[in-house]
Write an enzyme that holds these catalytic residues in place. Structure first.
Site, PDB file in Angstrom:
ATOM      1  N   GLY A 148       0.712  -1.106  -0.250  1.00  0.00           N
ATOM      2  CA  GLY A 148       0.151  -0.416  -0.461  1.00  0.00           C
ATOM      3  C   GLY A 148       1.322   1.067  -0.406  1.00  0.00           C
ATOM      4  N   CYS A 149       0.214   2.318  -0.101  1.00  0.00           N
ATOM      5  CA  CYS A 149       0.687   3.451  -0.216  1.00  0.00           C
ATOM      6  C   CYS A 149       1.827   4.193   0.712  1.00  0.00           C
ATOM      7  CB  CYS A 149      -0.488   4.467  -0.747  1.00  0.00           C
ATOM      8  SG  CYS A 149      -1.938   5.014   0.624  1.00  0.00           S
ATOM      9  N   TYR A 150       0.812   4.191   2.148  1.00  0.00           N
ATOM     10  CA  TYR A 150       1.595   4.089   3.658  1.00  0.00           C
ATOM     11  C   TYR A 150       2.570   3.332   3.610  1.00  0.00           C
ATOM     12  CZ  TYR A 150      -2.047   8.269   5.061  1.00  0.00           C
ATOM     13  OH  TYR A 150      -2.391   9.425   4.578  1.00  0.00           O
ATOM     14  N   THR A 152       4.660   1.029   1.560  1.00  0.00           N
ATOM     15  CA  THR A 152       5.295   1.447   1.326  1.00  0.00           C
ATOM     16  C   THR A 152       6.457   2.468   1.893  1.00  0.00           C
ATOM     17  OG1 THR A 152       4.629   1.146  -1.228  1.00  0.00           O
ATOM     18  CG2 THR A 152       6.558   2.509  -0.938  1.00  0.00           C
ATOM     19  N   ALA A 153       5.830   4.136   1.897  1.00  0.00           N
ATOM     20  CA  ALA A 153       6.955   5.354   2.845  1.00  0.00           C
ATOM     21  C   ALA A 153       7.126   4.706   3.834  1.00  0.00           C
ATOM     22  CB  ALA A 153       6.344   6.334   2.707  1.00  0.00           C
TER      23      ALA A 153
END
Length: 344
Positions: A148-150, A152-153
Site C-alpha cells: 500500500g501507499c502509506y 511503502t513510505a
C-alpha cells in the site's frame, strides 16, 4: 511483448497504470475492464491517453484475462480474491494493487476489512510487493499483494534502522500525510474541494486499515513484533505522501546514519537518499516512481527522524506494480518508469 490485462480501469490507480504502460517498450495492454463503462473507449474517459491506447472498456471475463501474461487488479478490496484463483491456476501472473493478499493473518484481515476471505490458501502463497524488501521472491512469484501507499513510505523509511537493529523496535511513530487521491475516485464529502482545501485533518488515529500491514512488514524486518503508532492526515493536495518517522536509538553515538542509509539503498533504482540535512518535498516525486528519503538526528540526541516522500499513485501503487511486473518478466527494472517528477 508482455500482454497485460487490467481489472478496474476507471479509478486513479487504473488510469495511472495506463499512463505508465503507454510508454513501456515491452508491454501492451490487451484488456481493460469496467462494468459501468462497458463499450466506452479509454481515450473518451481519459483524454490524456488519446493516441496512446486504442482500447475500450469491457466487462471482466476470465477467459479473455487468461489470455494475458499478467493481470493487474486496480480494484477495491474483495474483488481480486474472487478472480485470482482461476487466473493463477491457468498460468496468469496476478498483481493485486488492493489489499486482498497483503496481510498473512486471515483473521486479522477479515477484522479490518469486514469481509470473509474466499481464498486464504492463496494468501499463504502470495508475495508481498515491496521490491526493496522482496526482490528475489517477486521474480518467481505467481501472485503479488502490492504494498500500500502509506506502508511503502513508512517501511522504506524504517528499513535500514530496523535491519541493523539500531533503534528500539517497541517505540516507532509514523506521522503521515497524504493527498486526496489516496481516497480514490469515488465521490466523498470529505474530499470535496470546499472541504479539503486550506485545511489539514488527521483521520483513522484509533485504527487505520494500513496499520496491520505496516506492523506486519516492520515486524518482519525487525524479526520481532514492533510497537507502532500510526497517524495519517489528509492534506490539501492531489498527490503525494510525506511520512515523518520517529524512533529512538539504542546508542546515540552509534554508526553514521547517513552512511547507513546510503549503503542500504545504493543499488536501489527508485530510492534516493538525499544529502545530509535535506528535507524532501512531495512535489519532488510527483508523477515519478521515486522515494526520496533523508535521515536526521536532531541535536545529536537519541531520537532519529526519517523523512520519506512518494507519489501515492506511482511508487505507492501503479508505478510499484509496473516495477514488480518488470521483475517478474525479467525486464529492465526501470522500463516504463523513467519519468522525471513534475515541478512546479
Amino acid at each position: 511483448m508482455v500482454k497485460v490485462g487490467i481489472v478496474g480501469g476507471t479509478g486513479y490507480t487504473g488510469v495511472e497504470l495506463l499512463r505508465l504502460l503507454a510508454n513501456h517498450p515491452q508491454a501492451r495492454v490487451e484488456v481493460i475492464t469496467s462494468r459501468s463503462e462497458e463499450g466506452i473507449p479509454v481515450a473518451d474517459m481519459y483524454p490524456n491517453l488519446r493516441g496512446h491506447h486504442d482500447i475500450t472498456f469491457t466487462v471482466p471475463d476470465v477467459d479473455r484475462l487468461a489470455a494475458c501474461d499478467v493481470v493487474f487488479f486496480a480494484t477495491p478490496h474483495g474483488v481480486a480474491m474472487s478472480m485470482a484463483p482461476e487466473l493463477v491456476e491457468r498460468g496468469v501472473r496476478v498483481i493485486d494493487l488492493g489489499a486482498d493478499f497483503r496481510i498473512k493473518d486471515i483473521e486479522l484481515w477479515e477484522k479490518w476489512y469486514n469481509l470473509k476471505h474466499t481464498c486464504p490458501d492463496l494468501v499463504a502463497k502470495a508475495v508481498y510487493g515491496l521490491p526493496e524488501l522482496n526482490r528475489d521472491q517477486i521474480k518467481g512469484a505467481e501472485l503479488i499483494g502490492c504494498a500500500g501507499c502509506y506502508p511503502t513510505a513508512v517501511q522504506l523509511g524504517y528499513l535500514p534502522l530496523l535491519e541493523s537493529k539500531l533503534v528500539d523496535h517497541r517505540r516507532l511513530i509514523a506521522d503521515c500525510k497524504s493527498g486526496a487521491s489516496g481516497a480514490g475516485r469515488g465521490a466523498s464529502v470529505g474530499t470535496l474541494l470546499c472541504e479539503a482545501s486550506e485545511s489539514v485533518k488527521a483521520y483513522g488515529v484509533p485504527g487505520h486499515r494500513h496499520l496491520p500491514e505496516i506492523r506486519q512488514g516492520l515486524s518482519g524486518i525487525a524479526e520481532r513484533p514492533v510497537g507502532l503508532t500510526f497517524s495519517p492526515h489528509l492534506m490539501p493536495m492531489i498527490r503525494g505522501i510525506h511520512a515523518t518517522l520517529y524512533s529512538v536509538l539504542k546508542d546515540p553515538v552509534g554508526p553514521d546514519l547517513q552512511a547507513l542509509f546510503e549503503e542500504r539503498y545504493r543499488n536501489e533504482p527508485f530510492v534516493d537518499v538525499m544529502p545530509a540535512g535535506s528535507h524532501p518535498e512531495t512535489r519532488s516525486v510527483k508523477g515519478s516512481n521515486m522515494c526520496r528519503i533523508s535521515v536526521h538526528q536532531p541535536q545529536g540526541e537519541d531520537v532519529v527522524v526519517v523523512l520519506s516522500v512518494i507519489d501515492n499513485l506511482v511508487k505507492g501503487a501503479s508505478g510499484q506494480a509496473v516495477q514488480i511486473m518488470n521483475l517478474m518478466f525479467d525486464l529492465p527494472e526501470r522500463s516504463g518508469l523513467e519519468q522525471v517528477a513534475l515541478m512546479p
